[in-house]
Motif scaffolding. Structure first.
Motif, PDB file in Angstrom:
ATOM      1  N   UNK A  80       0.754  -1.322   0.037  1.00  0.00           N
ATOM      2  CA  UNK A  80      -0.100   0.119  -0.033  1.00  0.00           C
ATOM      3  C   UNK A  80       0.841   1.189   0.073  1.00  0.00           C
ATOM      4  N   UNK A  81       2.127   1.123   0.381  1.00  0.00           N
ATOM      5  CA  UNK A  81       2.670   2.522   0.575  1.00  0.00           C
ATOM      6  C   UNK A  81       4.289   2.354   0.226  1.00  0.00           C
ATOM      7  N   UNK A  82       4.768   2.942  -0.547  1.00  0.00           N
ATOM      8  CA  UNK A  82       6.318   3.228  -0.850  1.00  0.00           C
ATOM      9  C   UNK A  82       6.969   4.122  -0.243  1.00  0.00           C
ATOM     10  N   UNK A  83       8.118   4.080   0.370  1.00  0.00           N
ATOM     11  CA  UNK A  83       8.638   5.304   1.318  1.00  0.00           C
ATOM     12  C   UNK A  83      10.207   5.686   0.743  1.00  0.00           C
ATOM     13  N   UNK A  84      10.513   6.783   0.553  1.00  0.00           N
ATOM     14  CA  UNK A  84      11.493   7.181  -0.025  1.00  0.00           C
ATOM     15  C   UNK A  84      12.397   7.840   0.992  1.00  0.00           C
ATOM     16  N   UNK A  85      13.699   7.492   1.202  1.00  0.00           N
ATOM     17  CA  UNK A  85      14.576   7.872   2.127  1.00  0.00           C
ATOM     18  C   UNK A  85      14.794   9.531   1.945  1.00  0.00           C
ATOM     19  N   UNK A  86      14.858  10.124   0.959  1.00  0.00           N
ATOM     20  CA  UNK A  86      15.271  11.460   0.768  1.00  0.00           C
ATOM     21  C   UNK A  86      13.631  12.282   0.409  1.00  0.00           C
ATOM     22  N   UNK A  87      13.729  13.629   0.589  1.00  0.00           N
ATOM     23  CA  UNK A  87      12.610  14.204   0.371  1.00  0.00           C
ATOM     24  C   UNK A  87      12.289  14.420  -1.238  1.00  0.00           C
ATOM     25  N   UNK A  88      11.235  13.992  -1.447  1.00  0.00           N
ATOM     26  CA  UNK A  88      10.851  14.195  -2.990  1.00  0.00           C
ATOM     27  C   UNK A  88      10.143  15.743  -3.257  1.00  0.00           C
ATOM     28  N   UNK A  89      10.450  16.132  -4.494  1.00  0.00           N
ATOM     29  CA  UNK A  89      10.095  17.401  -5.204  1.00  0.00           C
ATOM     30  C   UNK A  89       8.499  17.177  -5.219  1.00  0.00           C
ATOM     31  N   UNK A  90       7.671  18.160  -5.265  1.00  0.00           N
ATOM     32  CA  UNK A  90       6.161  17.980  -5.725  1.00  0.00           C
ATOM     33  C   UNK A  90       6.069  17.052  -6.969  1.00  0.00           C
ATOM     34  N   UNK A  91       6.939  17.733  -8.021  1.00  0.00           N
ATOM     35  CA  UNK A  91       6.747  16.905  -9.518  1.00  0.00           C
ATOM     36  C   UNK A  91       7.402  15.484  -9.381  1.00  0.00           C
TER      37      UNK A  91
END
Length: 409
Positions: A80-91
């Motif tokens: 249900x969820x994918x989590x990225x270690x760094x902050x993603x940009x809105x795009x």
């Protein structure tokens, strides 16, 4: 969803990249921490995806082949969820959501979610809400998925833009309102700090989950919430503590973490003011953690970022009961004697030895070396008290060893 111990955990995957600025070893450390954060938030990590890149892909963070691997795994395992270690940009967030078709979080969003779960008082809830709105504002356009079909052209230029701008204005107004509310709270807390009288102020600082709240309970004989999860304590707790006949104020503060979201640093100003106004810092460190030196550096960097430097500080190395000593046999001529094999005595002979008397080794859980801890804190607080309030310096003699029972009497 996965059920464990009568709890429901959300299926998740973690995603990170190895770059020129971030080695594979460092990424694995961050992903270990990210997995603990995920567990704290109520998630179960099924798999980690990593990729070596010169720099993150500006469109999808990871490469097209790797993101396809992630999509296939998510679809096959009903994640249900994918989590990225760094902050993603809105795009990036918008593009990734289209491909993976699941909830997309980054480290900042995850930490904000944990803070929202843990906030108990009106003060901390307001602080977290402000940080969430500040994070949300630049991402509003990507959340208007029901307007995706509007690509412009005749009759398609106005409504979507107006609706998004209306939402932006609402969020900006909410941010302004929350900032005003926090200003009022800051003033109230400032008055409270001013009314605490002629007592030395001591603040517990440190990385999250190093045992600050447990130590607070031992010293103050109180019941501050403590749990083996990240950010168990958000709300600042202040207790009057007496060692021998010397009273002082002890503050338990929110823990720090690597890559701490800037929105949280800004919104938790009133909490951090307790640290700014402290006369003495007790920097608590989990010496059993393999990356405790990085934790120390992160805390010191955060303190520098919020303009807290040159304060008297005692380093308190906690959890010596859990310290794993991987000793090398004397006849082992192959294994290199690295920091991974250091015993507690080995560490004491390193840079810690140069700290002189401003270092302690304790176990707050088992109350090991607490007599030494009390003596050091007493002597330091007494010295600060005599300097600030010289008229009553005869009230507090040199420390003499007594039992806890005698102290309570």
């Amino acid at each position: 969803m996965i059920e464990k111990n009568d709890l429901t955990y959300e299926k998740t995957v973690l995603i990170g990249v190895v770059t020129q600025q971030q080695s594979e070893e460092k990424l694995n450390e961050y992903l270990d921490e990210l997995e603990f954060l995920t567990y704290t938030a109520g998630g179960e990590v099924l798999k980690r995806f990593t990729q070596k890149m010169e720099k993150p892909n500006p469109k999808t963070f990871i490469g097209t082949g790797k993101i396809e691997d992630v999509r296939v795994f998510i679809e096959a395992n009903n994640v249900g969820t994918a989590i990225f270690d760094d902050e993603l940009s809105p795009a990036q967030q918008k593009n990734i959501e289209k491909i993976l078709d699941c909830k997309i979080l980054d480290r900042t969003n995850l930490i904000l979610d944990i803070f929202a779960q843990r906030a108990q008082t009106s003060n901390s809830r307001t602080q977290v809400e402000l940080a969430q709105y500040q994070y949300l504002l630049p991402r509003l356009a990507g959340m208007w998925t029901h307007l995706e079909r509007q690509r412009g052209g005749i009759g398609m230029r106005g409504p979507g833009e107006r609706e998004i701008e209306t939402d932006r204005r609402i969020v900006r107004d909410k941010i302004t309102l929350l900032k005003k509310k926090l200003e009022t709270i800051d003033k109230q807390m400032g008055v409270q700090r001013g009314n605490r009288g002629a007592m030395v102020r001591v603040a517990l600082v440190g990385y999250t989950n190093v045992g600050k709240s447990t130590l607070m309970n031992v010293i103050s004989k109180s019941e501050v919430f403590a749990e083996n999860k990240l950010f168990a304590t958000l709300d600042t707790t202040v207790r009057k503590v007496v060692i021998r006949n010397l009273p002082f104020l002890l503050t338990d503060t929110v823990g720090f973490i690597r890559k701490l979201p800037t929105q949280l640093v800004e919104s938790f100003k009133s909490t951090l003011d307790e640290v700014r106004e402290a006369d003495l810092l007790l920097h608590v460190v989990d010496i059993s953690h393999p990356n405790f030196e990085d934790h120390i550096e992160s805390v010191n960097q955060t303190l520098a970022d919020i303009k807290i430097t040159n304060k008297p500080t005692i380093m308190v190395f906690n959890k010596i009961d859990a310290f794993v000593e991987e000793k090398i046999e004397e006849d082992d001529l192959v294994t290199e004697h690295t920091q991974d094999h250091y015993s507690l005595e080995d560490w004491k002979r390193t840079w810690m030895n140069r700290m002189g008397d401003n270092v302690l080794f304790i176990s707050a859980l088992n109350k090991d070396n607490m007599e030494e801890f009390r003596k050091k804190v007493y002597d330091t607080v007494r010295e600060i008290h005599i300097t600030r309030f010289p008229y009553n310096n005869l009230l507090y003699p040199e420390y003499e060893s007594i039992t806890e029972d005698q102290e309570e009497e």
